[in-house]
Design an enzyme around this catalytic site. Sequence first.
Site, short mmCIF file in Angstrom:
data_model
loop_
_atom_site.label_atom_id
_atom_site.label_comp_id
_atom_site.label_asym_id
_atom_site.label_seq_id
_atom_site.Cartn_x
_atom_site.Cartn_y
_atom_site.Cartn_z
N HIS A 156 -4.13 1.64 7.56
CA HIS A 156 -2.80 1.93 7.80
C HIS A 156 -2.65 3.17 6.55
O HIS A 156 -2.21 4.33 6.85
CB HIS A 156 -1.60 0.97 7.30
CG HIS A 156 -0.22 1.61 7.26
ND1 HIS A 156 0.47 1.08 8.14
CD2 HIS A 156 0.32 2.26 6.34
CE1 HIS A 156 1.88 1.65 7.67
NE2 HIS A 156 1.68 2.20 6.93
N GLU A 157 -3.22 3.01 5.46
CA GLU A 157 -2.92 3.73 4.29
C GLU A 157 -4.34 5.05 4.49
O GLU A 157 -3.67 6.36 4.28
CB GLU A 157 -3.32 3.28 3.01
CG GLU A 157 -2.55 2.30 2.39
CD GLU A 157 -0.76 2.71 2.66
OE1 GLU A 157 -0.77 3.69 2.70
OE2 GLU A 157 -0.10 1.57 3.13
N GLN B 50 2.76 10.33 1.21
CA GLN B 50 4.17 9.43 1.36
C GLN B 50 4.67 9.79 0.02
O GLN B 50 6.10 9.68 0.07
CB GLN B 50 3.77 8.01 1.57
CG GLN B 50 3.35 7.29 2.46
CD GLN B 50 3.14 5.97 2.68
OE1 GLN B 50 2.25 5.35 2.18
NE2 GLN B 50 4.42 5.36 3.13
N GLY C 21 0.78 -1.05 0.06
CA GLY C 21 0.02 -0.01 -0.09
C GLY C 21 0.79 1.20 -0.03
O GLY C 21 2.07 1.17 0.52
N CYS D 8 6.23 -0.15 6.80
CA CYS D 8 5.77 1.29 6.08
C CYS D 8 6.71 1.72 5.16
O CYS D 8 8.15 1.64 5.61
CB CYS D 8 5.51 2.17 7.26
SG CYS D 8 4.82 3.69 6.34
N LEU D 9 6.38 1.97 3.91
CA LEU D 9 7.37 2.32 3.06
C LEU D 9 8.20 3.72 3.49
O LEU D 9 9.25 4.05 3.05
CB LEU D 9 6.66 2.46 1.62
CG LEU D 9 6.01 1.18 1.07
CD1 LEU D 9 5.67 1.47 -0.37
CD2 LEU D 9 7.31 0.09 1.07
N HIS E 28 -2.35 7.47 6.95
CA HIS E 28 -1.54 8.42 6.00
C HIS E 28 -2.32 9.62 5.40
O HIS E 28 -1.79 10.82 5.46
CB HIS E 28 -0.76 7.63 5.05
CG HIS E 28 0.27 6.85 5.34
ND1 HIS E 28 1.60 7.48 6.01
CD2 HIS E 28 0.71 5.59 5.13
CE1 HIS E 28 2.48 6.61 6.21
NE2 HIS E 28 2.12 5.38 5.71
ZN ZN Z 1 2.83 3.50 5.73
#
Ligand code: ZN
Length: 151
Positions: free
Chosen positions: A115-116, A32, A27, A73-74, A119
């Site tokens: 999670h997304e 981000q 995701g 998480c990226l 963000h």
């Molecule tokens: Zn993340």
Amino acid sequence: MPEDFGPQLDSLVADMFDTMSHARGVGLAAPQVGVSKRLFVMDVPKDDGPDPRVIINPEIIHYEGEQVGDEGCLSFPGLFQTVQRQSRVVMRGLDLAGNEIELDETELAARCMLHETDHCDGIVFLDRMTALKRELAKRKIKRLQKTGEWK
Ligand SMILES: [Zn+2]
């Protein structure tokens, strides 16, 4: 319409899918990649293959249950932490064509959606941890920074 639909949005989403798959993530949210729009892409594979999704203006309309699992998480490469989430999520949003869509997912897909969406609302998964875990995670980040695994 909450967003400007059209070629610009299409290419942003294509870039986001690229970035996500290069980083082997499931995701990625627009904030981000420095774009302050409430949208995210995800691809949590189903039994029959990939399942790429775009959700614009995500709204959680129902959730239930709980799951506890490791989450990465990226935006925090190399960091995996245990986070408690709801186990089922029903979400409403828009697709790339501006049509209203509804997703009803469980397990990893539900975790990813939560999670997304966080963000999109300026929340990172560190905020979802207990104070102690957050402190440990920050120390781990410092370690990763020292060893150069963290850019
Ligand atoms: Zn993340």
